[in-house]
Structure formats: structure tokens, C-alpha cells
Motif scaffolding. Sequence first.
Motif, PDB file in Angstrom:
ATOM      1  N   PHE A   1       0.849  -1.189   0.000  1.00  0.00           N
ATOM      2  CA  PHE A   1       0.000   0.000   0.000  1.00  0.00           C
ATOM      3  C   PHE A   1       0.886   1.242   0.000  1.00  0.00           C
ATOM      4  O   PHE A   1       1.951   1.256   0.615  1.00  0.00           O
ATOM      5  CB  PHE A   1      -0.918   0.008   1.224  1.00  0.00           C
ATOM      6  N   ASP A   2       0.436   2.294  -0.678  1.00  0.00           N
ATOM      7  CA  ASP A   2       1.213   3.536  -0.695  1.00  0.00           C
ATOM      8  C   ASP A   2       0.939   4.356   0.570  1.00  0.00           C
ATOM      9  O   ASP A   2       0.184   3.931   1.444  1.00  0.00           O
ATOM     10  CB  ASP A   2       0.940   4.336  -1.980  1.00  0.00           C
ATOM     11  N   ALA A   3       1.520   5.547   0.644  1.00  0.00           N
ATOM     12  CA  ALA A   3       1.390   6.395   1.833  1.00  0.00           C
ATOM     13  C   ALA A   3      -0.049   6.816   2.100  1.00  0.00           C
ATOM     14  O   ALA A   3      -0.429   7.057   3.249  1.00  0.00           O
ATOM     15  CB  ALA A   3       2.276   7.631   1.685  1.00  0.00           C
ATOM     16  N   LYS A   4      -0.876   6.871   1.058  1.00  0.00           N
ATOM     17  CA  LYS A   4      -2.278   7.257   1.222  1.00  0.00           C
ATOM     18  C   LYS A   4      -3.171   6.065   1.555  1.00  0.00           C
ATOM     19  O   LYS A   4      -4.372   6.201   1.699  1.00  0.00           O
ATOM     20  CB  LYS A   4      -2.793   7.937  -0.045  1.00  0.00           C
ATOM     21  N   GLY A   5      -2.585   4.885   1.630  1.00  0.00           N
ATOM     22  CA  GLY A   5      -3.359   3.689   1.935  1.00  0.00           C
ATOM     23  C   GLY A   5      -3.985   3.024   0.730  1.00  0.00           C
ATOM     24  O   GLY A   5      -4.792   2.114   0.860  1.00  0.00           O
ATOM     25  N   HIS A   6      -3.616   3.448  -0.457  1.00  0.00           N
ATOM     26  CA  HIS A   6      -4.132   2.847  -1.683  1.00  0.00           C
ATOM     27  C   HIS A   6      -3.269   1.658  -2.078  1.00  0.00           C
ATOM     28  O   HIS A   6      -2.046   1.663  -1.869  1.00  0.00           O
ATOM     29  CB  HIS A   6      -4.157   3.867  -2.826  1.00  0.00           C
ATOM     30  N   LEU A   7      -3.899   0.686  -2.686  1.00  0.00           N
ATOM     31  CA  LEU A   7      -3.187  -0.498  -3.139  1.00  0.00           C
ATOM     32  C   LEU A   7      -2.163  -0.121  -4.204  1.00  0.00           C
ATOM     33  O   LEU A   7      -2.490   0.524  -5.193  1.00  0.00           O
ATOM     34  CB  LEU A   7      -4.205  -1.497  -3.693  1.00  0.00           C
ATOM     35  N   ALA A   8      -0.925  -0.510  -3.999  1.00  0.00           N
ATOM     36  CA  ALA A   8       0.155  -0.146  -4.921  1.00  0.00           C
ATOM     37  C   ALA A   8       0.409  -1.211  -5.986  1.00  0.00           C
ATOM     38  O   ALA A   8       1.076  -0.944  -6.972  1.00  0.00           O
ATOM     39  CB  ALA A   8       1.438   0.120  -4.137  1.00  0.00           C
ATOM     40  N   ALA A   9      -0.107  -2.401  -5.796  1.00  0.00           N
ATOM     41  CA  ALA A   9       0.144  -3.502  -6.733  1.00  0.00           C
ATOM     42  C   ALA A   9      -1.157  -3.873  -7.448  1.00  0.00           C
ATOM     43  O   ALA A   9      -2.090  -4.369  -6.822  1.00  0.00           O
ATOM     44  CB  ALA A   9       0.699  -4.705  -5.979  1.00  0.00           C
ATOM     45  N   TRP A  10      -1.193  -3.650  -8.764  1.00  0.00           N
ATOM     46  CA  TRP A  10      -2.401  -3.934  -9.548  1.00  0.00           C
ATOM     47  C   TRP A  10      -2.765  -5.414  -9.510  1.00  0.00           C
ATOM     48  O   TRP A  10      -3.910  -5.792  -9.670  1.00  0.00           O
ATOM     49  CB  TRP A  10      -2.213  -3.481 -10.998  1.00  0.00           C
TER      50      TRP A  10
END
Length: 162
Positions: free
Chosen positions: A43-52
Motif C-alpha cells: 500500500f502507498d502512503a495514502k493507503g491505496h493499493l500499490a500492486a495492480w
Amino acid sequence: MTTTAPAPAWRRFAAIVYDALAVIAIVMVVGLLAQFAMEGALFDAKGHLAAWWYQPLQGLVVGAYFLVSWVRGGQTLGMRPWRIRVTDAEGMPVTWRRSLARLVVAALPLLLLTVYPLTSLKIALWAPVAGWAVLLLPSLFDRRRRAIHDMVARTEIRPLVT
């Protein structure tokens, strides 16, 4: 050829509870392995999934659990303690094709998660539960205790014959 009567609906529902626990464990293990693969940056710093690839991977692994279980022995982990199994209408083991049809229809309520941008997270999470209730409702009334995914795949839930 087996001529046993269909398993009672309550056994199916009990097995679903057990299988939900197994699916949670599978998802946790896949998540842990994905975290290792991404070196803790799933997950990125904003909490979004970073890996599709993460959610498709989760779906493939959980789907494989059900497919392999149904084809090899006709039972998931949740079905074993309740002594039930998936068969075709004649009581024979299910094929890969029938299992795949059963899985696809049973997974359709997951598409209801896509309502999240239009509504609250709470509603989006309860929507698939409502969808599964609709799929399972016929098993309470059908003479052969079939849910909608059983009707489509031409499968049944039967007690194990000892």
C-alpha cells in the motif's frame, strides 16, 4: 451412482461459515506473501493499493481453493465436518467445467462491491452478502436443496455415504 437424498440446507449453511474462516486464512497468507514480495510496500502512503496484481491474485487463489476442493473429493474444508459433498445430479463427482460454472455464478455477488464509489463502504460490504442470500434462498425451498449456482452448474449438495 448414488441415490442419496440431498443434504439438509442447514448443513450447507454451517459449511459456509467454516469455509468463510478458511477463505479468511487464505487471504491473510496471500496478503502476507504479497507484502514480502513488495518489501512491505503493498500500500502507498495514502493507503491505496500499490500492486495492480494483488486483488486478481487473491481471487485466483480463493477460486482455486474451491475448484480443486470440489473436483478432488467434492469437499471443501468447511464441508468435511458436516459430511457433505458436491456431486452432479446423478451423484457422481463434479467435473472441472461444472465446478467452474458453479464458482463463477457463486462469485457474481462480489461484483456488487463496485457500488462503493456510489455509496458507503458499509453498504458496499453488505451488498455481496445480500447477493449470496439471494443465490442461496432457493436451497430452502427446492426439492433437491439446490442453490442458484447449483441449478446453473447442475450440481447438488449430498451427505457422504459411509
